[in-house]
Design a protein around this motif. Sequence first.
Motif, mmCIF file in Angstrom:
data_model
loop_
_atom_site.group_PDB
_atom_site.id
_atom_site.type_symbol
_atom_site.label_atom_id
_atom_site.label_comp_id
_atom_site.label_asym_id
_atom_site.label_seq_id
_atom_site.Cartn_x
_atom_site.Cartn_y
_atom_site.Cartn_z
ATOM 1 N N ASN A 1 107.819 38.994 40.502
ATOM 2 C CA ASN A 1 107.337 40.041 41.406
ATOM 3 C C ASN A 1 108.174 41.310 41.259
ATOM 4 O O ASN A 1 107.641 42.411 41.087
ATOM 5 C CB ASN A 1 107.363 39.532 42.846
ATOM 6 C CG ASN A 1 106.956 40.592 43.848
ATOM 7 O OD1 ASN A 1 105.912 41.224 43.702
ATOM 8 N ND2 ASN A 1 107.793 40.835 44.846
ATOM 9 N N HIS B 1 106.902 45.024 39.695
ATOM 10 C CA HIS B 1 107.027 46.299 40.400
ATOM 11 C C HIS B 1 107.761 47.309 39.530
ATOM 12 O O HIS B 1 107.369 48.473 39.437
ATOM 13 C CB HIS B 1 107.792 46.115 41.717
ATOM 14 C CG HIS B 1 106.937 45.608 42.838
ATOM 15 N ND1 HIS B 1 105.960 46.385 43.428
ATOM 16 C CD2 HIS B 1 106.894 44.419 43.471
ATOM 17 C CE1 HIS B 1 105.365 45.681 44.378
ATOM 18 N NE2 HIS B 1 105.908 44.489 44.426
ATOM 19 N N LYS C 1 99.472 39.978 52.625
ATOM 20 C CA LYS C 1 99.126 41.398 52.812
ATOM 21 C C LYS C 1 97.651 41.548 53.151
ATOM 22 O O LYS C 1 97.263 42.411 53.933
ATOM 23 C CB LYS C 1 99.412 42.184 51.525
ATOM 24 C CG LYS C 1 100.876 42.405 51.242
ATOM 25 C CD LYS C 1 101.031 43.326 50.032
ATOM 26 C CE LYS C 1 102.497 43.483 49.660
ATOM 27 N NZ LYS C 1 102.668 44.229 48.403
ATOM 28 N N HIS D 1 100.929 35.382 45.635
ATOM 29 C CA HIS D 1 102.174 35.614 46.391
ATOM 30 C C HIS D 1 102.017 36.640 47.507
ATOM 31 O O HIS D 1 102.665 36.547 48.526
ATOM 32 C CB HIS D 1 103.321 36.000 45.446
ATOM 33 C CG HIS D 1 103.270 37.407 44.963
ATOM 34 N ND1 HIS D 1 102.399 37.820 43.989
ATOM 35 C CD2 HIS D 1 103.951 38.525 45.337
ATOM 36 C CE1 HIS D 1 102.561 39.114 43.782
ATOM 37 N NE2 HIS D 1 103.491 39.570 44.584
ATOM 38 N N ASP D 2 101.124 37.611 47.329
ATOM 39 C CA ASP D 2 100.975 38.658 48.338
ATOM 40 C C ASP D 2 99.736 38.473 49.221
ATOM 41 O O ASP D 2 99.295 39.428 49.871
ATOM 42 C CB ASP D 2 100.902 40.038 47.656
ATOM 43 C CG ASP D 2 102.295 40.627 47.415
ATOM 44 O OD1 ASP D 2 103.249 40.220 48.108
ATOM 45 O OD2 ASP D 2 102.424 41.497 46.538
ATOM 46 N N HIS E 1 98.344 43.896 40.447
ATOM 47 C CA HIS E 1 99.740 43.484 40.628
ATOM 48 C C HIS E 1 99.828 41.949 40.681
ATOM 49 O O HIS E 1 100.619 41.329 39.982
ATOM 50 C CB HIS E 1 100.280 44.119 41.915
ATOM 51 C CG HIS E 1 101.558 43.514 42.419
ATOM 52 N ND1 HIS E 1 102.752 43.614 41.750
ATOM 53 C CD2 HIS E 1 101.825 42.784 43.539
ATOM 54 C CE1 HIS E 1 103.699 42.985 42.435
ATOM 55 N NE2 HIS E 1 103.164 42.474 43.519
HETATM 56 FE FE LIG Z 1 104.227 41.522 45.248
#
Ligand SMILES: [Fe+2]
Length: 408
Positions: free
Chosen positions: A357, A361, A278, A274-275, A242
């Motif tokens: 983003n 998705h 997480k 960007h993630d 992703h």
């Molecule tokens: Fe994302």
Amino acid sequence: MNDRTGRAAVLFVDDEPLVLQGLERLLRSERDRWEMRFALSAEEGLRLMAESPFDAVVSDLRMPGMDGAQFLAQVMERWPQTVRIVLSGEMDRSLIFKTVQTAHQYLAKPCQPEALRSALERALALRRMMGDRRLKSLLPQLSSLPSLPALYFEILSEIQAPNASFKRVGELIARDVSLSAKMLQIVNSAFFGLPRRIASIPEAVSLLGFDTVKGLVLSVKVFSQFEVGRIPARWLEELWRHSSRVGLFARGIAAYEKLPRRSLDEAFTAGLLHDVGKLIFAQNFPDATVEMVTEARERPLWEVETGRFGVSHAELGAYLLSLWGIGEEVVAALAHHHRPPETGTPGRVVGVVYAANALEHRLAAEEGGSLPAGSLGIEICRQLNIAGRVSGWEEICRKLSAEERLHA
Ligand SMILES: [Fe+2]
Ligand SMILES: [Fe+2]
């Protein structure tokens, strides 16, 4: 943190009186904003810290008695929230790499006044973020924050050298087999639109340029730090897929918008990372992460995280990148990839990464991926000033993604 006068407090440590005098002269114009103290040894620096902690320390490495690496290690242990910057003329790489685990940023002497000022500015911008009570209360609970990968430091010091060469940077990367493989895979994806297949790393480096390479190395290495432990490999793989696609989408959109080269690189780096927040959640709170991911089937993950921890992976990732001294535009894109900023006009990269983003998705969901479909909030698009552009962006992402599948 240390707000005796409303100014940020900065401590400089160097055993050369002339260097300290030079710094004092150089930064005199900043006295209204920064309270600056100067110490001629690590021991003196620690004494001053003990009297009243500083927001940032800037330290030399090679010093008699306690050296800079030991000094920064102590600072990290006793005052973990102080930003740690190395300012060193030391060409000896072994000393630099000793500090890799303890320094947030690295600057080479002699240092241009602008470089030092902006490094400090970026670091101190953290204070504003830290002023956010919610982030402040989460940080002490984090037992591990990824450090800047050693190879990234190594590449950075090569790039900063006056005679930096693509070839040498390529050689540094080529030593790392899995990094090289991932890099070639990304370079050869349809998104870069390169005329032919690239098989050598030095060639890839010269085609991509140093800034793209820096973003790539950083994100690949940060992801590989997480390959061990309690995070399921599948989750990590999916997140990497992703993230790399968001990086490529964002770069593609920025190119379509004919943004300057610098914005292309920023969009790419921000998309790749960007993630990253997480990963920080997953590493520090594996059980909570499993629960939050389950809950996120019903509503957005960032909302679930915010409900539980007060901040989401977006702010947490932005915090990490600003700690590493990554540019403001990239940090802002991370912070706002689910929500636009409340005040001020966001930069263009912020809008590009937000859309990349959400589009990734959506496309992944259509292609049967297991990530929940993202939606492009109409209201958010309007606030980000991208409402009229998004359909064109979607089209190019679809096109590139289809070419990509043919490629694979
Ligand atoms: Fe994302
Ligand atoms: Fe996200």
